[in-house]
Design a protein around this motif. Sequence first.
Motif, PDB file in Angstrom:
ATOM      1  N   ASP A  67     -45.822  30.617  32.390  1.00 25.78           N
ATOM      2  CA  ASP A  67     -44.734  29.644  32.539  1.00 25.78           C
ATOM      3  C   ASP A  67     -44.941  28.416  31.656  1.00 25.78           C
ATOM      4  O   ASP A  67     -43.970  27.784  31.228  1.00 25.78           O
ATOM      5  CB  ASP A  67     -44.602  29.210  34.009  1.00 25.78           C
ATOM      6  CG  ASP A  67     -43.986  30.292  34.878  1.00 25.78           C
ATOM      7  OD1 ASP A  67     -43.314  31.186  34.314  1.00 25.78           O
ATOM      8  OD2 ASP A  67     -44.177  30.255  36.110  1.00 25.78           O
TER       9      ASP A  67
ATOM     10  N   GLN B  55     -41.741  22.720  25.147  1.00 24.38           N
ATOM     11  CA  GLN B  55     -40.682  22.089  24.380  1.00 24.38           C
ATOM     12  C   GLN B  55     -41.053  22.038  22.892  1.00 24.38           C
ATOM     13  O   GLN B  55     -42.226  21.915  22.531  1.00 24.38           O
ATOM     14  CB  GLN B  55     -40.436  20.662  24.887  1.00 24.38           C
ATOM     15  CG  GLN B  55     -40.049  20.591  26.350  1.00 24.38           C
ATOM     16  CD  GLN B  55     -38.750  21.330  26.623  1.00 24.38           C
ATOM     17  OE1 GLN B  55     -37.740  21.088  25.971  1.00 24.38           O
ATOM     18  NE2 GLN B  55     -38.783  22.224  27.605  1.00 24.38           N
TER      19      GLN B  55
ATOM     20  N   ARG C 139     -37.191  33.042  25.935  1.00 24.59           N
ATOM     21  CA  ARG C 139     -37.009  31.813  25.168  1.00 24.59           C
ATOM     22  C   ARG C 139     -38.235  31.595  24.262  1.00 24.59           C
ATOM     23  O   ARG C 139     -39.326  31.331  24.728  1.00 24.59           O
ATOM     24  CB  ARG C 139     -36.854  30.618  26.118  1.00 24.59           C
ATOM     25  CG  ARG C 139     -36.739  29.277  25.411  1.00 24.59           C
ATOM     26  CD  ARG C 139     -36.659  28.142  26.425  1.00 24.59           C
ATOM     27  NE  ARG C 139     -36.776  26.850  25.764  1.00 24.59           N
ATOM     28  CZ  ARG C 139     -37.938  26.273  25.463  1.00 24.59           C
ATOM     29  NH1 ARG C 139     -39.069  26.874  25.777  1.00 24.59           N
ATOM     30  NH2 ARG C 139     -37.957  25.092  24.860  1.00 24.59           N
TER      31      ARG C 139
ATOM     32  N   LYS D 177     -43.568  29.480  28.441  1.00 19.43           N
ATOM     33  CA  LYS D 177     -42.129  29.706  28.607  1.00 19.43           C
ATOM     34  C   LYS D 177     -41.355  28.398  28.579  1.00 19.43           C
ATOM     35  O   LYS D 177     -40.252  28.324  28.005  1.00 19.43           O
ATOM     36  CB  LYS D 177     -41.879  30.442  29.933  1.00 19.43           C
ATOM     37  CG  LYS D 177     -40.414  30.655  30.268  1.00 19.43           C
ATOM     38  CD  LYS D 177     -40.283  31.352  31.606  1.00 19.43           C
ATOM     39  CE  LYS D 177     -38.817  31.528  32.005  1.00 19.43           C
ATOM     40  NZ  LYS D 177     -38.694  32.196  33.324  1.00 19.43           N
ATOM     41  N   ASN D 178     -41.901  27.349  29.176  1.00 18.15           N
ATOM     42  CA  ASN D 178     -41.201  26.076  29.309  1.00 18.15           C
ATOM     43  C   ASN D 178     -41.606  25.043  28.258  1.00 18.15           C
ATOM     44  O   ASN D 178     -41.182  23.886  28.332  1.00 18.15           O
ATOM     45  CB  ASN D 178     -41.445  25.502  30.707  1.00 18.15           C
ATOM     46  CG  ASN D 178     -40.906  26.407  31.797  1.00 18.15           C
ATOM     47  OD1 ASN D 178     -39.821  26.961  31.677  1.00 18.15           O
ATOM     48  ND2 ASN D 178     -41.684  26.589  32.864  1.00 18.15           N
TER      49      ASN D 178
END
Length: 376
Positions: free
Chosen positions: A89, A95, A151, A92-93
């Motif tokens: 995660d 920035q 993503r 995944k998150n």
Amino acid sequence: MYTAPLPFTKGENMQKENYQKLIEQKLQSLPLYVYYYTQQPNLAVTTIYQYLSEYERFFTWLRTTQTMSTNDDHKLICTATSNKDISIDTLKNLQASQVQQYLIDCQSTENKQNKITSKITINRTIHALRSLFHYLTVVADLNNGEPYFYRNVMLKIPFYKGVKESISYRNVKYGPQLYMGEKKFEWIHFIENDYENTISKHAIRYFKFNKERDIAIIALLLASGLRISELVNLNIHDLNIIDRSVLVIRKGGKKDAALIADWAIPYLKKYLHVRNTRYQPNKQLKAIFITRYRETAKRIDTSTIQRFVEKYSIAFPDGSRTTPHKLRHSLGTEIYNKSMDVVAVATQLGHTGLSATDQYIQQANKEKQRMILNQK
């Protein structure tokens, strides 16, 4: 957890075994998804090792760096207590601004030579991270046939444009390190006949023991343009003395047959004549070029070759310090100067495209440009 060996084929050489041990050590402190990443086919062992080093550095940065968000003062990007515990995660998150912050931090950090990290090195870091994120978002199918996530933040991170050195500058800077024409023959003659006069009596014994091997390796590098990694992986059955060629595995696992200039064949024969009696390898050791360490013969490694190429070139009165890669570049330059054929260069050196031959075109155009400048 990481007890399964990496998928190397039967008969891998000692160098790859050493790399595998280092890789397995690094994997002990990295997440499981990184281990699965390394199991992909067609990943060179050296590439895996280099990329794992990049991931170690990146994951450590994630755990020790505060987020740039004004809403999360003094909050770390990742709260995992170790690199191994960084969850999927977190990636995944991630920035784009955080990745850019990491690259800026890398660029402002001095390397082991006390120099600021170059744009070329930063691009290698980006390439390594792109490879991992591509696997996690496209290739991996361990999540019920689906990738880990979709993503891919690395698609938003461009490579750094521009380099500090033009091709012309590099040609002038590295020109003395090239060994072409008569210079290469004079260098080999110096190693054969005069080098031992420049070293201590203690070093002469070791030099004479490996003399034929070292000269054969230098001759093959100059006469074939092989990469050093390709040369150390050669086995006896890969060399065809009669046909004056050698079978080689190029980057990406591509099989190729590289031609060898005729002048180098006698040096290869001299080494092969003493290989078995001098190094006493067991029958299972198929490597062409070997060394003897603690009474045991083993495949030679790249660091050994790099050391003696540098040593012999520094001692040569009419030369400059050089590297195995510059010897490869020497042949590429010679081929283009004689043929003006970029395809011939690419074919001999095993380039997958023609863009890598631009440096040879630029070098050959230098004399033409000088004539234009001197016209009255």
